[in-house]
Design a protein around this motif. Sequence first.
Motif, PDB file in Angstrom:
ATOM      1  N   TRP A 177      41.872  60.799  41.516  1.00  0.00           N
ATOM      2  CA  TRP A 177      40.775  60.779  40.549  1.00  0.00           C
ATOM      3  C   TRP A 177      41.143  59.914  39.352  1.00  0.00           C
ATOM      4  O   TRP A 177      40.313  59.116  38.876  1.00  0.00           O
ATOM      5  CB  TRP A 177      40.458  62.200  40.091  1.00  0.00           C
ATOM      6  N   GLN A 178      42.364  60.052  38.852  1.00  0.00           N
ATOM      7  CA  GLN A 178      42.795  59.247  37.712  1.00  0.00           C
ATOM      8  C   GLN A 178      42.774  57.759  38.045  1.00  0.00           C
ATOM      9  O   GLN A 178      42.361  56.931  37.222  1.00  0.00           O
ATOM     10  CB  GLN A 178      44.208  59.658  37.285  1.00  0.00           C
ATOM     11  N   VAL A 179      43.212  57.417  39.248  1.00  0.00           N
ATOM     12  CA  VAL A 179      43.233  56.011  39.657  1.00  0.00           C
ATOM     13  C   VAL A 179      41.817  55.445  39.705  1.00  0.00           C
ATOM     14  O   VAL A 179      41.538  54.359  39.187  1.00  0.00           O
ATOM     15  CB  VAL A 179      43.917  55.844  41.027  1.00  0.00           C
ATOM     16  N   VAL A 180      40.916  56.185  40.307  1.00  0.00           N
ATOM     17  CA  VAL A 180      39.527  55.719  40.428  1.00  0.00           C
ATOM     18  C   VAL A 180      38.891  55.540  39.049  1.00  0.00           C
ATOM     19  O   VAL A 180      38.249  54.513  38.774  1.00  0.00           O
ATOM     20  CB  VAL A 180      38.706  56.700  41.284  1.00  0.00           C
ATOM     21  N   GLU A 181      39.079  56.514  38.173  1.00  0.00           N
ATOM     22  CA  GLU A 181      38.500  56.413  36.839  1.00  0.00           C
ATOM     23  C   GLU A 181      39.074  55.225  36.075  1.00  0.00           C
ATOM     24  O   GLU A 181      38.366  54.538  35.339  1.00  0.00           O
ATOM     25  CB  GLU A 181      38.748  57.712  36.064  1.00  0.00           C
ATOM     26  N   ALA A 182      40.358  54.973  36.247  1.00  0.00           N
ATOM     27  CA  ALA A 182      40.990  53.844  35.562  1.00  0.00           C
ATOM     28  C   ALA A 182      40.469  52.518  36.096  1.00  0.00           C
ATOM     29  O   ALA A 182      40.169  51.593  35.329  1.00  0.00           O
ATOM     30  CB  ALA A 182      42.501  53.914  35.727  1.00  0.00           C
ATOM     31  N   LEU A 183      40.349  52.397  37.415  1.00  0.00           N
ATOM     32  CA  LEU A 183      39.853  51.148  37.994  1.00  0.00           C
ATOM     33  C   LEU A 183      38.404  50.877  37.590  1.00  0.00           C
ATOM     34  O   LEU A 183      38.000  49.721  37.435  1.00  0.00           O
ATOM     35  CB  LEU A 183      39.969  51.188  39.519  1.00  0.00           C
ATOM     36  N   LYS A 184      37.625  51.923  37.400  1.00  0.00           N
ATOM     37  CA  LYS A 184      36.242  51.747  36.946  1.00  0.00           C
ATOM     38  C   LYS A 184      36.194  51.085  35.571  1.00  0.00           C
ATOM     39  O   LYS A 184      35.250  50.356  35.254  1.00  0.00           O
ATOM     40  CB  LYS A 184      35.530  53.106  36.879  1.00  0.00           C
ATOM     41  N   ALA A 185      37.201  51.372  34.750  1.00  0.00           N
ATOM     42  CA  ALA A 185      37.218  50.852  33.383  1.00  0.00           C
ATOM     43  C   ALA A 185      37.795  49.451  33.285  1.00  0.00           C
ATOM     44  O   ALA A 185      37.726  48.823  32.221  1.00  0.00           O
ATOM     45  CB  ALA A 185      38.021  51.796  32.483  1.00  0.00           C
ATOM     46  N   PHE A 186      38.381  48.939  34.361  1.00  0.00           N
ATOM     47  CA  PHE A 186      39.029  47.622  34.332  1.00  0.00           C
ATOM     48  C   PHE A 186      37.975  46.551  34.574  1.00  0.00           C
ATOM     49  O   PHE A 186      37.489  46.376  35.684  1.00  0.00           O
ATOM     50  CB  PHE A 186      40.120  47.576  35.399  1.00  0.00           C
ATOM     51  N   ASP A 187      37.620  45.816  33.510  1.00  0.00           N
ATOM     52  CA  ASP A 187      36.505  44.871  33.606  1.00  0.00           C
ATOM     53  C   ASP A 187      36.828  43.604  34.394  1.00  0.00           C
ATOM     54  O   ASP A 187      35.939  42.780  34.634  1.00  0.00           O
ATOM     55  CB  ASP A 187      35.989  44.501  32.212  1.00  0.00           C
ATOM     56  N   ALA A 188      38.075  43.426  34.826  1.00  0.00           N
ATOM     57  CA  ALA A 188      38.407  42.272  35.656  1.00  0.00           C
ATOM     58  C   ALA A 188      38.002  42.503  37.114  1.00  0.00           C
ATOM     59  O   ALA A 188      37.969  41.564  37.911  1.00  0.00           O
ATOM     60  CB  ALA A 188      39.902  41.961  35.577  1.00  0.00           C
ATOM     61  N   LEU A 189      37.706  43.760  37.454  1.00  0.00           N
ATOM     62  CA  LEU A 189      37.327  44.105  38.822  1.00  0.00           C
ATOM     63  C   LEU A 189      35.828  44.325  38.926  1.00  0.00           C
ATOM     64  O   LEU A 189      35.147  44.584  37.931  1.00  0.00           O
ATOM     65  CB  LEU A 189      38.070  45.369  39.272  1.00  0.00           C
ATOM     66  N   THR A 190      35.321  44.238  40.142  1.00  0.00           N
ATOM     67  CA  THR A 190      33.899  44.434  40.386  1.00  0.00           C
ATOM     68  C   THR A 190      33.708  45.469  41.495  1.00  0.00           C
ATOM     69  O   THR A 190      34.665  45.901  42.129  1.00  0.00           O
ATOM     70  CB  THR A 190      33.222  43.119  40.798  1.00  0.00           C
ATOM     71  N   GLY A 191      32.472  45.833  41.750  1.00  0.00           N
ATOM     72  CA  GLY A 191      32.165  46.739  42.850  1.00  0.00           C
ATOM     73  C   GLY A 191      32.167  48.191  42.418  1.00  0.00           C
ATOM     74  O   GLY A 191      32.942  48.602  41.560  1.00  0.00           O
ATOM     75  N   GLU A 192      31.293  48.985  43.023  1.00  0.00           N
ATOM     76  CA  GLU A 192      31.175  50.401  42.707  1.00  0.00           C
ATOM     77  C   GLU A 192      31.972  51.236  43.702  1.00  0.00           C
ATOM     78  O   GLU A 192      31.851  51.068  44.916  1.00  0.00           O
ATOM     79  CB  GLU A 192      29.702  50.821  42.762  1.00  0.00           C
ATOM     80  N   ILE A 193      32.798  52.123  43.178  1.00  0.00           N
ATOM     81  CA  ILE A 193      33.572  53.031  44.026  1.00  0.00           C
ATOM     82  C   ILE A 193      32.700  54.241  44.342  1.00  0.00           C
ATOM     83  O   ILE A 193      32.256  54.949  43.438  1.00  0.00           O
ATOM     84  CB  ILE A 193      34.869  53.476  43.333  1.00  0.00           C
ATOM     85  N   THR A 194      32.454  54.466  45.602  1.00  0.00           N
ATOM     86  CA  THR A 194      31.556  55.547  46.001  1.00  0.00           C
ATOM     87  C   THR A 194      32.290  56.801  46.471  1.00  0.00           C
ATOM     88  O   THR A 194      31.694  57.861  46.577  1.00  0.00           O
ATOM     89  CB  THR A 194      30.625  55.074  47.131  1.00  0.00           C
ATOM     90  N   GLU A 195      33.595  56.671  46.735  1.00  0.00           N
ATOM     91  CA  GLU A 195      34.350  57.802  47.258  1.00  0.00           C
ATOM     92  C   GLU A 195      35.774  57.785  46.736  1.00  0.00           C
ATOM     93  O   GLU A 195      36.428  56.731  46.723  1.00  0.00           O
ATOM     94  CB  GLU A 195      34.352  57.766  48.790  1.00  0.00           C
ATOM     95  N   ILE A 196      36.246  58.931  46.284  1.00  0.00           N
ATOM     96  CA  ILE A 196      37.630  59.045  45.817  1.00  0.00           C
ATOM     97  C   ILE A 196      38.540  59.197  47.029  1.00  0.00           C
ATOM     98  O   ILE A 196      38.311  60.073  47.868  1.00  0.00           O
ATOM     99  CB  ILE A 196      37.792  60.254  44.880  1.00  0.00           C
ATOM    100  N   PRO A 197      39.562  58.356  47.159  1.00  0.00           N
ATOM    101  CA  PRO A 197      40.490  58.485  48.297  1.00  0.00           C
ATOM    102  C   PRO A 197      41.164  59.847  48.318  1.00  0.00           C
ATOM    103  O   PRO A 197      41.297  60.517  47.288  1.00  0.00           O
ATOM    104  CB  PRO A 197      41.502  57.367  48.049  1.00  0.00           C
TER     105      PRO A 197
END
Length: 386
Positions: A177-197
């Motif tokens: 969950w922490q990883v997913v939330e952090a990646l969502k905030a990284f503006d260098a990346l794109t795409g929507e994460i629909t599922e937490i690994p």
Amino acid sequence: MWRAVASNALTILVVGLFLMGGLILWGQSQYKAEGPLETAICLQVESGSNMTRVSRELEDQGAISNATVFRMAADYTDRAQRLKAGSFLVREGASMQQIIDEITSSGASTCGSEIEYRIGVARTQTRVRELNPATLEFVDIASFDVSEEESPAAYTEKREEADTRYRVSLAEGVTSWQVVEALKAFDALTGEITEIPAEGMLAPDSYDITSGQDRNAVLQAMQDKQQLRINAAWENRQDGLPLNSPEEMLILASIIEKETGVLGERAQVASVFVNRLNQGMKLQTDPTVIYGVTKGQGTLGRGLRRSELRRATPWNTYVIDGLPPTPIANPGQASLEAAVAPDDTNYVFFVANGTGGHAFAETLQEHNRNVAKWREIEAEQNSSGN
């Protein structure tokens, strides 16, 4: 007369061939020989540049002795059309051959600026760094928490530079969950994460990424690496472990990861839990209780309450027998290896020792003495304000 002319022409041809052969040999020696550069440099290759422009810049900076030989070598080896844009490290004494290989191979920048996104257990930070070619060490330009409302100017400037490199670093013990939330905030990346690994299935490591890369692709790379580590650890497990599957190994590794950050004692901590499992004892480990409270969504931020230690959750190892149903974090490779190769001990207890590690015990009496010592250390730390 014609014989003399033919003889002279043949002589000229032979001399010409001889000179040409000598020129080729000289060019080859120049191509492979150690270069004149005394101090490493960062070579900036702009998009749309060519070998002529690059060779002149290298000659101007003292990195090559002859721009013409450099261009001819690039043409002869069919590398001229494979020039990549980016920022490339040219080491001291680099030959023309090494430089051409550097600027025409992968295209990944090896010099210049880097933005590193560090996902930690307690916080997520962004670091802006730049390589000093003289020392081959990165120097921090800016560092800030992702939670800050405004990014430093250095970050904005480097984001606009085409040759800036990007990296995501994942610390041991973070939750999915922490990883997913952090990646969502990284503006260098794109795409929507629909599922937490699944918990435990992301490999703590450092990952090179590109600006605009899909977040799901980054997560997949983390999962692929973790699966390889899991497979390797399970394949090399000791005989007789109380673990029936790679999934159980992963759960145990995650508990080890959360219990100690000391690399040298992971196998000792593992031995405690293996001994408890073999003896039918409850694991009684606080990190599992915490996971039952938070579900991995951030840190608890306080000590556990007595009511929480007694509360029945699937992860509360003070209540349940054996392992919890899922991992409680993403373990690193060292914890995976410890889970399948614990030390051979009779330890069934451990407690903090005040130095960042733990004091281990075989008997409850010995453990109680260790706990008393830790309470004294805690009291001293509290009284001194530490």
